[in-house]
Design a protein around this motif. Structure first.
Motif, mmCIF file in Angstrom:
data_model
loop_
_atom_site.group_PDB
_atom_site.id
_atom_site.type_symbol
_atom_site.label_atom_id
_atom_site.label_comp_id
_atom_site.label_asym_id
_atom_site.label_seq_id
_atom_site.Cartn_x
_atom_site.Cartn_y
_atom_site.Cartn_z
ATOM 1 N N UNK A 534 0.827 -1.206 0.000
ATOM 2 C CA UNK A 534 0.000 0.000 0.000
ATOM 3 C C UNK A 534 0.863 1.259 0.000
ATOM 4 N N UNK A 535 1.909 1.261 0.808
ATOM 5 C CA UNK A 535 2.765 2.444 0.865
ATOM 6 C C UNK A 535 3.410 2.728 -0.495
ATOM 7 N N UNK A 536 3.810 1.667 -1.187
ATOM 8 C CA UNK A 536 4.377 1.844 -2.530
ATOM 9 C C UNK A 536 3.314 2.376 -3.492
ATOM 10 N N UNK A 537 2.112 1.828 -3.378
ATOM 11 C CA UNK A 537 1.009 2.303 -4.217
ATOM 12 C C UNK A 537 0.729 3.780 -3.954
ATOM 13 N N UNK A 538 0.678 4.164 -2.674
ATOM 14 C CA UNK A 538 0.408 5.561 -2.326
ATOM 15 C C UNK A 538 1.463 6.483 -2.923
ATOM 16 N N UNK A 556 -3.725 11.916 0.386
ATOM 17 C CA UNK A 556 -4.737 10.974 -0.065
ATOM 18 C C UNK A 556 -5.842 10.761 0.977
ATOM 19 N N UNK A 557 -5.806 11.505 2.079
ATOM 20 C CA UNK A 557 -6.743 11.213 3.174
ATOM 21 C C UNK A 557 -8.201 11.557 2.886
ATOM 22 N N UNK A 558 -8.514 12.680 2.251
ATOM 23 C CA UNK A 558 -9.938 13.011 2.076
ATOM 24 C C UNK A 558 -10.689 11.933 1.291
ATOM 25 N N UNK A 689 -3.306 27.459 -5.539
ATOM 26 C CA UNK A 689 -2.394 26.982 -4.499
ATOM 27 C C UNK A 689 -2.756 25.592 -4.013
ATOM 28 N N UNK A 690 -4.030 25.249 -4.148
ATOM 29 C CA UNK A 690 -4.501 23.948 -3.701
ATOM 30 C C UNK A 690 -5.665 23.527 -4.591
ATOM 31 N N UNK A 691 -5.788 22.215 -4.773
ATOM 32 C CA UNK A 691 -6.845 21.692 -5.630
ATOM 33 C C UNK A 691 -7.208 20.294 -5.145
ATOM 34 N N UNK A 692 -8.501 19.969 -5.160
ATOM 35 C CA UNK A 692 -8.867 18.580 -4.870
ATOM 36 C C UNK A 692 -9.122 17.846 -6.185
ATOM 37 N N UNK A 693 -8.887 16.551 -6.150
ATOM 38 C CA UNK A 693 -8.997 15.722 -7.354
ATOM 39 C C UNK A 693 -10.062 14.665 -7.107
ATOM 40 N N UNK A 694 -11.160 14.756 -7.813
ATOM 41 C CA UNK A 694 -12.213 13.756 -7.667
ATOM 42 C C UNK A 694 -11.806 12.485 -8.391
ATOM 43 N N UNK A 695 -11.280 11.533 -7.649
ATOM 44 C CA UNK A 695 -10.859 10.283 -8.294
ATOM 45 C C UNK A 695 -12.060 9.510 -8.817
ATOM 46 N N UNK A 696 -13.265 9.806 -8.282
ATOM 47 C CA UNK A 696 -14.475 9.151 -8.777
ATOM 48 C C UNK A 696 -15.027 9.866 -10.004
ATOM 49 N N UNK A 751 -8.735 1.228 -0.294
ATOM 50 C CA UNK A 751 -8.906 0.047 -1.156
ATOM 51 C C UNK A 751 -9.422 0.368 -2.544
ATOM 52 N N UNK A 752 -9.884 1.612 -2.787
ATOM 53 C CA UNK A 752 -10.300 1.968 -4.143
ATOM 54 C C UNK A 752 -9.248 2.786 -4.883
ATOM 55 N N UNK A 753 -8.146 3.092 -4.225
ATOM 56 C CA UNK A 753 -7.060 3.802 -4.900
ATOM 57 C C UNK A 753 -6.421 2.985 -6.027
ATOM 58 N N UNK A 754 -6.381 1.639 -5.930
ATOM 59 C CA UNK A 754 -5.850 0.880 -7.073
ATOM 60 C C UNK A 754 -6.598 1.127 -8.384
ATOM 61 N N UNK A 755 -7.851 1.532 -8.316
ATOM 62 C CA UNK A 755 -8.611 1.815 -9.542
ATOM 63 C C UNK A 755 -7.955 2.950 -10.314
ATOM 64 N N UNK A 756 -7.661 4.028 -9.613
ATOM 65 C CA UNK A 756 -7.052 5.187 -10.270
ATOM 66 C C UNK A 756 -5.619 4.885 -10.699
ATOM 67 N N UNK A 757 -4.913 4.125 -9.888
ATOM 68 C CA UNK A 757 -3.541 3.736 -10.259
ATOM 69 C C UNK A 757 -3.571 2.951 -11.568
#
Length: 954
Positions: A534-538, A556-558, A689-696, A751-757
């Motif tokens: 997971x750490x490598x994936x992050x 990646x927390x939000x 300066x900051x932006x959120x990314x909707x991975x969904x 557990x859904x971060x692998x989708x975006x990866x």
């Protein structure tokens, strides 16, 4: 030799072929994609160089690489507890819900007529929560247990008339929940007192609320009724954080007088997934229903007076009430609450109670044997046993590690052990060896002395509704799930052209890793050295997102887009405070902004100042300058969506950012429209300066009927020290100087971060840019094709749009009486989900085709709208009656069309089959147009009897 398969995925993700792209370019007046993009994207932000990323790989290669990464995770047997437990997802639910695009690719049920299936399952979830908590009303899920508790505090604040500022939190609540409450309370000047109940009794002032855990984080079960009464005696609202499985055996909080009950439904069949996604629950007394956060599903009627479900009260209310909204939450956890409800339905009340009794029996047996050697911290508990292990603590933990077991180290002299659905007899014997108890148990002993006090044993029944007592065989459950699925439109049915919501392909290859045990089986608080995969994936994902956006720091927390907004604004807030600028609290927001933006700003303790847009839909630069000058000393931030919510690339974006920076403010960019930027522009380089990314959205995590989502944020270097952090897992989870926790788990819904990866690795730099280019091309092709029938409201300087377009229906309504809602509902008869309706401009539809839709599907959708325009003209020309016509009566159900009586002034053919393709593949709406007003005036948020469904069919 290059493997041809590396480009296969790009071709499969992007709908139009190269030949079709050429044809579409020609239709909008261009010979090359390069010239087309240059005429749309301002030269001041356009990136000419390719993203510095690895080339695309094939689906199988990406899966192989990710499998290697996943193998670096060590999935130990977990007894950590703290709100996360081992569970078994029923296979019928795994295959037919979690792995089924009919469930995971559907959109939030804002169009209820084509969402009756998931609405019914969400209503089942609400009913289950109401039954188990014995509260009056429950919502359809929140993001996680910790944010649900924080939302409960916010509710108390909204209804508080005494201006109380004290929030008491039992020190025995889960630490992650305490942290999130502290984060959320700080901007409002609330005083969070964490301590014992003796401290609570000694508080002399009135309090806002008190929060107790039942059972507590160490497993202790006590009669919390006394604490509830103490809280209420001090004019506070009593919030109980409850374990859902425990409530099958324990007296319900609602029976003890609780005002609000929150918790997590994770152990109802949803894997731990290193932290999520999981559906939290929120239940309350009836008097608080209009102040509740999130979505509530209610029972209404349709045009034919048949029963129909819909979202009640809070439907898109943050877009209406803005900073006065009950919450900024837009995405909840619909897919996961559906899974939890399905778990409850499949097992039924007796099955769930048996699972609880079994876990409790294992805890009793373990406590009985180990208490001969170590003192029990508490002798009343449900599934968690806490022991004073003294000097043996380190040795016990070491032995456990050698057994492949994770225990919870409470401190240097205390260990707790939590049991769950997955516990077996061999596990107990392993634990006894680890704790140095020389005894081997031969069988599960249900006669072991109970650890639940007699006065706390549940006496009331629960889940008595038919739905929880009818589908216990796999055959029946399978058919029930299929019956519900057939009532909904998802991406496996047709295009969902929702503006601003990017309903693109969620490829199967991206989804496969979600159910790998190497990702699903990890407890979020397992030692980091067991989560190296997971750490490598992050780190890899953060590096790719950093390159794509141009921001140096990524969190990646939000675990939702709205959480990303909040985290970004809180990061800005912490930055200003660190500079001694506590007075900077003004947030400027354009009128075109997402409705969650002002709600998020309010939650971050900021005051919202709204500015108008010009006639072209752009931020009025002169108005912005005046407002920035007026609030210069107090300016905290500007929130801007780019490309704009009006669907255009504003030429002045660099100047807009400079105005804010010149007055000491920061620029927050809403990343909802990032799908128009990837590979062609980097927000971290052109001003924000900051932006959120909707991975969904942009990065392919599916919408899941209204959730899950992920909203990581990217920041420039000066904001990195203030990114979110986490107190339970401090390693790699954020800076010590950070703004606090915004989610229960350190990396959100990991557990859904692998989708975006998977998506990014399979697309590579060329594919990502092409996806953006084609998304923009598809929108412009659609706008051009609809020209002459519908006016595109806003365009850029060259007469082009970004990745979405707004068509203006106000003239149509003025001339014919046909509204945007009539057209949206008529699209259902054509087999399509309506685009975004009446937002950001009332009386319009906002359309976003995405890059994944083929030319054939786009043409079919456009032809449907064009034919609907012909029907509008038939109303205008009095060929159709102005009141009794196919648009006013849409959608039409098969029951109505096949009935013996047809009383309309148009034919059944005109109603059901206005275009030929519908005779080959027709979606039938299960209900007629839903009466929204009736549903709110007659609020019913519990399951109707199954007979009422049967009566409709009969």
């Amino acid at each position: 030799m290059r493997d041809h398969r590396t480009s296969e995925f790009i071709k499969r993700h992007i709908g139009p072929s190269q030949a079709e792209q050429t044809k579409m370019l020609d239709s909008v007046g261009y010979k090359s994609m390069e010239k087309f993009i240059k005429d749309i994207v301002p030269s001041s932000i356009l990136e000419d160089e390719q993203l510095d990323m690895r080339d695309s790989v094939s689906e199988q290669k990406a899966l192989d690489i990710l499998k290697g990464i996943a193998s670096k995770n060590t999935v130990n047997k977990s007894y950590i507890g703290m709100g996360y437990y081992g569970t078994y997802t029923p296979n019928v639910v795994l295959r037919n819900v979690l792995e089924n695009p009919g469930w995971y690719t559907s959109y939030t049920p804002y169009q209820p007529e084509i969402a009756q299936g998931r609405l019914e399952m969400l209503l089942n979830f609400q009913q289950m929560i109401r039954d188990l908590t014995k509260m009056d009303i429950a919502n359809a899920s929140l993001l996680d247990e910790s944010t649900a508790a924080a939302e409960a505090v916010a509710l108390c604040q909204r209804i508080n008339k005494e201006d109380a500022k004290i929030v008491f939190v039992s020190q025995n609540c889960n630490p992650q929940t305490i942290d999130v409450i502290r984060t959320r309370a700080e901007p409002f000047g609330l005083h969070v007192m964490v301590g014992t109940f003796d401290m609570l009794e000694n508080i002399k002032d009135n309090i806002l609320c008190g929060i107790v855990s039942y059972p507590d984080t160490y497993g202790f079960v006590e009669n919390i009724e006394t604490h509830i009464k103490t809280i209420q005696s001090k004019k506070g609202k009593a919030i109980v954080v409850a374990d859902l499985l425990a409530l099958t055996l324990l007296k319900a909080p609602g029976e003890m007088g609780a005002d609000i009950v929150v918790g997590n439904s994770q152990r109802f069949g949803v894997p731990m997934g290193y932290g999520g996604p999981h559906a939290a629950f929120f239940a309350a007394k009836d008097e608080y229903k209009r102040a509740m956060p999130g979505r509530i599903i209610g029972v209404s009627v349709d045009r034919k007076e048949n029963q129909a479900l819909r979202m009640a009260l809070q439907t898109r209310e943050q877009h209406i009430r803005r900073e006065k909204a009950t919450s900024n939450i837009c995405t909840a956890q619909a897919l996961l609450s559906i899974m939890a409800a399905a778990y409850g339905i499949y097992h039924g009340p007796d099955g769930i109670k048996h699972i609880a009794e079994r876990a409790n029996t294992f805890a009793n047996m373990f406590a009985s044997e180990t208490s001969t050697k170590y003192k029990l911290v508490a002798d009343t508990f449900f599934d968690t046993v806490c022991l004073d292990t003294g000097a043996d603590t380190a040795d016990i933990l070491k032995r456990a590690y050698n057994y492949g077991i994770n225990l919870r180290k409470v401190n240097d002299e205390r260990i707790s052990v939590s049991f769950d659905e997955t516990t077996e007899l061999k596990d107990i014997n392993n634990l006894l060896e680890i704790f140095g108890v020389e005894k081997k148990l031969e069988a599960l002993d249900a006669n072991t002395a109970t650890s639940i006090p007699a006065e706390l044993v549940r006496g009331s029944k629960f889940m008595e509704h038919e739905v929880f007592n009818s589908f216990h065989s796999e055959t029946e459950m399978l058919r029930y799930l299929k019956r519900l699925e057939n009532k909904d439109i998802a991406l496996n049915q047709s295009m969902i052209a929702l503006g601003s919501c990017t309903m693109k392909l969620n490829a199967v290859a991206e989804m496969i890793p979600v159910t790998w045990p190497e990702f699903g089986g990890l407890h979020p608080f397992a030692p980091v050295d067991q989560a190296q995969g997971y750490q490598e994936l992050f780190e890899d994902l953060k590096k790719m997102l950093s390159e794509i956006t141009g921001f140096s720091g990524i969190s990646l927390q939000p675990n939702a887009g709205a959480q990303g907004e909040y985290a970004g604004l809180m990061t800005i807030r912490k930055f200003h405070i660190s500079n001694g600028d506590e007075e900077r609290n003004i947030c400027i927001i354009p009128e075109s902004a997402h409705g969650t933006n002002p709600a998020s700003a309010q939650m971050a303790g900021m005051k919202v100042v709204v500015i108008d847009c010009d006639e072209e839909g752009n931020i009025d630069l002169e108005v912005l300058r005046k407002k920035a000058e007026e609030h210069s000393k107090n300016l905290a931030a500007l929130m801007v969506t780019y490309p704009s919510t009006h669907g255009v690339f504003e030429e002045n974006i660099v100047d807009i950012c400079k105005v804010i920076h010149d007055h000491g403010g920061q620029v927050y960019m809403d990343g909802a429209n990032l799908n128009a930027l990837v590979g062609i522009a980097k927000p971290g380089k052109f001003g924000p300066d900051v932006c959120h990314m909707n991975l969904h959205k942009t990065f392919c995590i599916p919408h899941g009927g209204g959730g899950p989502g992920m909203g990581p944020i990217g920041v420039n270097e000066h904001l990195e020290p203030f990114l979110p952090n986490h107190s339970v897992i401090t390693e790699n989870s954020g800076p010590e100087t950070g703004m606090g926790s915004v989610s229960a788990a350190p990396w959100g819904s990991a557990s859904i971060l692998p989708i975006s990866w998977m998506y990014i690795r399979m697309m590579g730099p060329k594919g990502l840019r092409e996806a953006t280019e084609v998304a923009i091309l598809n929108a412009n092709y659609m706008s051009k094709k609809l020209e002459g029938h519908f006016k595109t409201l806003y365009r850029g300087t060259k007469g082009l749009v970004a990745h979405e377009c707004i068509i203006d229906l106000r003239p149509i309504k003025a001339e014919s009486g046909i509204s945007e809602e009539d057209i949206a509902k008529r699209l259902i008869d054509y087999g399509f989900h309506a685009p975004t309706m009446s937002w950001p401009v009332a009386g319009t539809l906002m359309i976003e085709p995405t890059e994944s839709e083929s030319l054939n599907e786009i043409d079919k959708f456009c032809n449907a709208l064009i034919n609907i325009k012909k029907e509008v003209l038939m109303v205008q020309n009095k060929i159709f009656d102005e009141k009794d016509n196919p648009l006013k009566n849409a959608p039409h159900t098969h029951q109505e069309l096949t009935g013996d009586v047809w009383e309309h002034k148009y034919t059944r053919e005109q109603a059901a089959f206005p275009l030929k393709y519908l005779k080959e593949n027709k979606f039938w709406a299960p209900v007629s147009r839903v009466d929204n007003v009736y549903g709110d005036r007659n609020l019913v948020c519990s399951c109707p009897s199954l007979d009422s469904y049967r009566d409709e069919v009969a």
